[in-house]
Design a protein around this motif. Sequence first.
Motif, PDB file in Angstrom:
ATOM      1  N   ARG A  38      33.027 -83.004  26.480  1.00 17.52           N
ATOM      2  CA  ARG A  38      33.353 -82.600  25.121  1.00 17.52           C
ATOM      3  C   ARG A  38      34.867 -82.538  24.954  1.00 17.52           C
ATOM      4  NH1 ARG A  38      32.106 -76.221  23.934  1.00 17.52           N
ATOM      5  NH2 ARG A  38      33.142 -76.789  22.006  1.00 17.52           N
ATOM      6  N   ILE A  47      37.989 -68.217  25.947  1.00 18.56           N
ATOM      7  CA  ILE A  47      37.262 -67.606  24.829  1.00 18.56           C
ATOM      8  C   ILE A  47      38.008 -66.414  24.237  1.00 18.56           C
ATOM      9  CG2 ILE A  47      35.025 -68.333  25.742  1.00 18.56           C
ATOM     10  CD1 ILE A  47      34.790 -65.166  26.417  1.00 18.56           C
ATOM     11  N   HIS A  48      39.124 -66.013  24.854  1.00 17.83           N
ATOM     12  CA  HIS A  48      39.913 -64.885  24.347  1.00 17.83           C
ATOM     13  C   HIS A  48      40.761 -65.319  23.158  1.00 17.83           C
ATOM     14  CE1 HIS A  48      42.305 -67.105  27.254  1.00 17.83           C
ATOM     15  NE2 HIS A  48      43.368 -66.734  26.568  1.00 17.83           N
ATOM     16  N   THR A  49      41.293 -64.333  22.422  1.00 19.92           N
ATOM     17  CA  THR A  49      42.169 -64.662  21.299  1.00 19.92           C
ATOM     18  C   THR A  49      43.603 -64.824  21.806  1.00 19.92           C
ATOM     19  OG1 THR A  49      42.465 -62.320  20.861  1.00 19.92           O
ATOM     20  CG2 THR A  49      40.792 -63.446  19.566  1.00 19.92           C
ATOM     21  N   ASP A  59      45.050 -65.296  14.670  1.00 17.40           N
ATOM     22  CA  ASP A  59      44.827 -65.045  16.079  1.00 17.40           C
ATOM     23  C   ASP A  59      43.456 -65.607  16.452  1.00 17.40           C
ATOM     24  OD1 ASP A  59      45.343 -64.138  18.569  1.00 17.40           O
ATOM     25  OD2 ASP A  59      45.217 -62.005  18.097  1.00 17.40           O
ATOM     26  N   LEU A  60      43.435 -66.870  16.894  1.00 18.76           N
ATOM     27  CA  LEU A  60      42.162 -67.554  17.133  1.00 18.76           C
ATOM     28  C   LEU A  60      41.800 -67.544  18.613  1.00 18.76           C
ATOM     29  CD1 LEU A  60      42.916 -70.736  14.982  1.00 18.76           C
ATOM     30  CD2 LEU A  60      41.537 -68.753  14.308  1.00 18.76           C
ATOM     31  N   THR A  61      40.515 -67.801  18.900  1.00 16.12           N
ATOM     32  CA  THR A  61      40.114 -68.037  20.291  1.00 16.12           C
ATOM     33  C   THR A  61      40.365 -69.513  20.608  1.00 16.12           C
ATOM     34  OG1 THR A  61      37.863 -68.647  19.710  1.00 16.12           O
ATOM     35  CG2 THR A  61      38.278 -66.294  20.088  1.00 16.12           C
ATOM     36  N   PRO A  63      38.238 -71.958  21.668  1.00 19.70           N
ATOM     37  CA  PRO A  63      37.306 -72.897  21.026  1.00 19.70           C
ATOM     38  C   PRO A  63      37.533 -73.024  19.513  1.00 19.70           C
ATOM     39  CG  PRO A  63      36.128 -71.440  22.526  1.00 19.70           C
ATOM     40  CD  PRO A  63      37.541 -70.946  22.474  1.00 19.70           C
ATOM     41  N   GLU A  64      37.934 -71.933  18.861  1.00 17.53           N
ATOM     42  CA  GLU A  64      38.200 -72.010  17.415  1.00 17.53           C
ATOM     43  C   GLU A  64      39.415 -72.883  17.131  1.00 17.53           C
ATOM     44  OE1 GLU A  64      36.884 -67.811  15.434  1.00 17.53           O
ATOM     45  OE2 GLU A  64      38.347 -67.669  17.047  1.00 17.53           O
ATOM     46  N   TYR A  67      38.459 -76.494  17.643  1.00 21.32           N
ATOM     47  CA  TYR A  67      37.538 -76.939  16.593  1.00 21.32           C
ATOM     48  C   TYR A  67      38.296 -77.516  15.399  1.00 21.32           C
ATOM     49  CZ  TYR A  67      33.769 -76.543  13.133  1.00 21.32           C
ATOM     50  OH  TYR A  67      32.838 -76.791  12.156  1.00 21.32           O
ATOM     51  N   MET A 145      32.206 -68.485  34.440  1.00 24.04           N
ATOM     52  CA  MET A 145      31.716 -67.381  33.618  1.00 24.04           C
ATOM     53  C   MET A 145      31.466 -67.805  32.185  1.00 24.04           C
ATOM     54  SD  MET A 145      33.823 -63.992  34.608  1.00 24.04           S
ATOM     55  CE  MET A 145      32.793 -62.813  33.737  1.00 24.04           C
ATOM     56  N   ASN A 146      32.469 -68.420  31.576  1.00 22.45           N
ATOM     57  CA  ASN A 146      32.423 -68.606  30.124  1.00 22.45           C
ATOM     58  C   ASN A 146      31.603 -69.808  29.693  1.00 22.45           C
ATOM     59  OD1 ASN A 146      34.053 -66.419  30.039  1.00 22.45           O
ATOM     60  ND2 ASN A 146      35.924 -67.523  29.537  1.00 22.45           N
ATOM     61  N   ILE A 147      31.466 -70.795  30.569  1.00 21.13           N
ATOM     62  CA  ILE A 147      30.722 -71.992  30.172  1.00 21.13           C
ATOM     63  C   ILE A 147      29.377 -72.046  30.892  1.00 21.13           C
ATOM     64  CG2 ILE A 147      30.753 -74.529  30.161  1.00 21.13           C
ATOM     65  CD1 ILE A 147      33.700 -74.318  29.433  1.00 21.13           C
ATOM     66  N   ASP A 148      29.387 -71.804  32.200  1.00 20.76           N
ATOM     67  CA  ASP A 148      28.138 -71.923  32.950  1.00 20.76           C
ATOM     68  C   ASP A 148      27.355 -70.619  33.028  1.00 20.76           C
ATOM     69  OD1 ASP A 148      28.878 -74.559  33.424  1.00 20.76           O
ATOM     70  OD2 ASP A 148      30.045 -74.007  35.183  1.00 20.76           O
ATOM     71  N   ARG A 171      38.226 -59.893  31.671  1.00 15.05           N
ATOM     72  CA  ARG A 171      36.898 -60.484  31.470  1.00 15.05           C
ATOM     73  C   ARG A 171      35.908 -59.904  32.478  1.00 15.05           C
ATOM     74  NH1 ARG A 171      33.126 -61.961  29.226  1.00 15.05           N
ATOM     75  NH2 ARG A 171      32.105 -63.977  29.321  1.00 15.05           N
TER      76      ARG A 171
ATOM     77  N   THR B  52      36.202 -60.224  22.753  1.00 13.17           N
ATOM     78  CA  THR B  52      35.685 -61.588  22.932  1.00 13.17           C
ATOM     79  C   THR B  52      34.815 -61.595  24.170  1.00 13.17           C
ATOM     80  OG1 THR B  52      37.595 -62.305  24.247  1.00 13.17           O
ATOM     81  CG2 THR B  52      37.702 -62.713  21.884  1.00 13.17           C
ATOM     82  N   THR B  53      33.659 -62.248  24.070  1.00 13.01           N
ATOM     83  CA  THR B  53      32.770 -62.334  25.226  1.00 13.01           C
ATOM     84  C   THR B  53      31.823 -63.514  25.007  1.00 13.01           C
ATOM     85  OG1 THR B  53      31.210 -61.084  26.606  1.00 13.01           O
ATOM     86  CG2 THR B  53      31.118 -60.646  24.252  1.00 13.01           C
ATOM     87  N   THR B  54      30.793 -63.632  25.845  1.00 16.61           N
ATOM     88  CA  THR B  54      29.824 -64.713  25.645  1.00 16.61           C
ATOM     89  C   THR B  54      28.418 -64.138  25.613  1.00 16.61           C
ATOM     90  OG1 THR B  54      29.604 -65.136  28.017  1.00 16.61           O
ATOM     91  CG2 THR B  54      31.247 -66.443  26.836  1.00 16.61           C
ATOM     92  N   ARG B  63      24.613 -73.119  28.031  1.00 13.39           N
ATOM     93  CA  ARG B  63      24.144 -71.859  28.593  1.00 13.39           C
ATOM     94  C   ARG B  63      24.761 -70.634  27.933  1.00 13.39           C
ATOM     95  NH1 ARG B  63      23.518 -74.655  34.125  1.00 13.39           N
ATOM     96  NH2 ARG B  63      25.537 -75.407  33.511  1.00 13.39           N
ATOM     97  N   ARG B  64      26.005 -70.719  27.505  1.00 11.02           N
ATOM     98  CA  ARG B  64      26.678 -69.553  26.932  1.00 11.02           C
ATOM     99  C   ARG B  64      27.238 -69.896  25.551  1.00 11.02           C
ATOM    100  NH1 ARG B  64      24.983 -65.428  29.703  1.00 11.02           N
ATOM    101  NH2 ARG B  64      26.636 -64.152  28.818  1.00 11.02           N
ATOM    102  N   SER B  66      30.280 -68.554  23.029  1.00 13.61           N
ATOM    103  CA  SER B  66      31.409 -67.627  22.937  1.00 13.61           C
ATOM    104  C   SER B  66      31.403 -66.957  21.566  1.00 13.61           C
ATOM    105  CB  SER B  66      32.727 -68.357  23.200  1.00 13.61           C
ATOM    106  OG  SER B  66      32.897 -69.425  22.297  1.00 13.61           O
ATOM    107  N   ARG B  68      33.163 -63.384  19.098  1.00 18.36           N
ATOM    108  CA  ARG B  68      34.173 -62.331  18.995  1.00 18.36           C
ATOM    109  C   ARG B  68      33.824 -61.415  17.830  1.00 18.36           C
ATOM    110  NH1 ARG B  68      38.104 -63.252  14.792  1.00 18.36           N
ATOM    111  NH2 ARG B  68      38.173 -65.414  14.151  1.00 18.36           N
ATOM    112  N   MET B  96      29.986 -72.583  13.842  1.00 16.64           N
ATOM    113  CA  MET B  96      31.262 -71.902  13.995  1.00 16.64           C
ATOM    114  C   MET B  96      31.399 -70.808  12.939  1.00 16.64           C
ATOM    115  SD  MET B  96      34.092 -71.830  15.652  1.00 16.64           S
ATOM    116  CE  MET B  96      34.512 -73.282  16.552  1.00 16.64           C
ATOM    117  N   THR B 114      32.140 -68.240  18.000  1.00 18.26           N
ATOM    118  CA  THR B 114      33.412 -68.972  18.011  1.00 18.26           C
ATOM    119  C   THR B 114      33.180 -70.372  18.568  1.00 18.26           C
ATOM    120  OG1 THR B 114      34.010 -68.065  20.178  1.00 18.26           O
ATOM    121  CG2 THR B 114      34.786 -66.876  18.246  1.00 18.26           C
ATOM    122  N   ASP B 115      31.936 -70.833  18.478  1.00 12.99           N
ATOM    123  CA  ASP B 115      31.619 -72.178  18.945  1.00 12.99           C
ATOM    124  C   ASP B 115      30.346 -72.637  18.244  1.00 12.99           C
ATOM    125  OD1 ASP B 115      31.871 -74.517  20.327  1.00 12.99           O
ATOM    126  OD2 ASP B 115      31.834 -73.595  22.318  1.00 12.99           O
TER     127      ASP B 115
END
Lengths: 415, 118
Positions: A38, A47-49, A59-61, A63-64, A67, A145-148, A171, B52-54, B63-64, B66, B68, B96, B114-115
């Motif tokens: 991707r 994923i944090h801001t 103040d975006l994360t 992925p935002e 996007y 952590m954040n993706i898998d 985190r 922010t978390t998942t 799987r996750r 994201s 906020r 989104m 956020t995704d």
Amino acid sequence: MIDLDLAVIGAGPAGLAAAVRARKEGIRDIVVFDRDDRPGGILNQCIHTGFGLLRFDEDLTGPEYAYRFVTEVNRLKVPVELGTAVVELAKDRILTAVNGKKASKYRCRAIILAMGCRERTRNAVMIPGTRPAGIFTAGKAQRLMNIDGYLPGKSIVILGSGDIGMIMARRLALEGCEVKAVVEKNLYAGGLIRNKVQCLDDFSIPLLLGHTVTAIHGEYRVEKVTICTMNEGGEPDERTAKDIECDTLLLSVGLIPENELTRMAGIGMDRSTGGAFVDNILETETEGVFSCGNVLHVSDIVDYVSLEGEIAASGAAGRIRGVLSEKRYGKRFVSGRNIRQIVPQSITQERETPLFIRVQEPTGPARITAGDIARKRVPVARPSEMIELTIEKKKCQKLLRPPGEGTIEVNCREE
Amino acid sequence: MRNSEIVCIVCPKGCRALVREKNRRVEITGTECARGAEYVRNEYIEPMRVLTTTLTVESGGKRRLSVRTDGKIKKKLLIPCVRYLKTVKAVPPIHMGEVIVENMLDTGMDLIATDEVE
Ligand SMILES: Cc1cc2nc3c(=O)[nH]c(=O)nc-3n(C[C@H](O)[C@H](O)[C@H](O)COP(=O)(O)OP(=O)(O)OC[C@H]3O[C@@H](n4cnc5c(N)ncnc54)[C@H](O)[C@@H]3O)c2cc1C
Ligand code: SF4
């Protein structure tokens, strides 16, 4: 062999911003390559801001932020070849891209390098001890952590106080892990103050300045690490050795621009940044090849990365249309007092030029100067925070007329 | 009387402020501008943060997800919110900015995606 106007290697924020700008400047024949499945690069796992404060005043994360650019790329119908790695780059701007099915060769009129960076690994810092499971780079742990959706461990020590290390400390603490300490060999935190406050202090995570990890113990899984204070000579003092029990060690010990392709093409490199040597349209010493984002020099702020992508794209568009003057040497920047790195390293084109500067040592209020063509006062200067210094177009014109080589010294003087 | 030290993070200067509270009056020293003093005061009275978390995704390849909070919530509610969110599953398709939990745990803030997940 496929003929192409512009190839962009990497679909992170640098590559995406470059693709959007090149299209807007009228370049029709563009392909963006990314080996991932991707677009968005490293931002997808951040994923944090903390992204977009300069560009969007929001103040975006991660992925935002990504996007917004992915939406633009799609709207402008720029093709992005995902799951496609560029594996070869030859001197004459011919590249080889490989996906699951085939390898293709492209002959390009311009190429933008936007491959990002990778993390320094344990071998690069050489910690003695056993080789158990439970040792990760901080960015790898972030992705897990954040993706898998896997937790790397339960009780954690982090080596290095760069932003990634501190963000991972928060985190993990939020997920209920015990973060025992962040260990930093320098006497100051490596990352932004905001992250020190909101990631460490908020969760009462100790930051051990002037310390390092000297050994890792454990047969199958990490059981403990040994830490020592650093002596004045910058060596760990074994007499201060102390063990901390933990099942996981995260390494946040720096990032290295990913320049295998750049070297393969014989493009000139700058040892202080680990990236290519570029001029003020971010063109490397090889005509038609541009570099931007973390592959050029590691940035702490993504907004600058996008800006660089745009500068590189304007340059590439100029080359493709044949409106730029022939590649020549202009004026080079040299590091003076307390300066570690400067990007771009030279000025060859008459245009407004943001200089990105890093200092060697932290200072209080200081004056940053580039010869007598630009100056700026800063309340503080820290190695972890890039300083932007803009050179006006008028000054660039004056500098380049008459053309000829020369140097401009950049200095940071404490006031 | 209470004393506490707060580092201002509004600008890169990072002033160290000292907050003294005497007879319900808050006195701040060490800040160098009004914006900083305002931040330090709020940080002393009630620190606020964006969470922010998942989340687990119910099905699909990803799987996750994201997420906020749509604004700042009280810092002391960060961990309770994360605990609560372990019981929440995101059901695709998710766009989104879509609201996943309204007024999460009465914080006054929504939890937003956020995704995207198809
Ligand atoms: C953990 C972390 C936290 C951060 N926090 C912040 C923050 O709070 N605020 C902020 O402003 N910035 C932050 N940053 C910085 C910012 O995210 C980066 O500077 C920015 O993402 C770099 O963008 P890039 O496009 O240069 O590289 P990347 O995002 O790394 O993208 C490079 C892309 O190139 C692809 N690629 C590489 N080699 C090849 C090849 N040979 N063929 C095909 N594709 C290839 C990769 O797959 C990748 O998608 C953070 C960075 C990290 C790592
Ligand atoms: S008090 Fe003002 S000058 Fe000091 S860090 Fe805060 S915002 Fe900056």
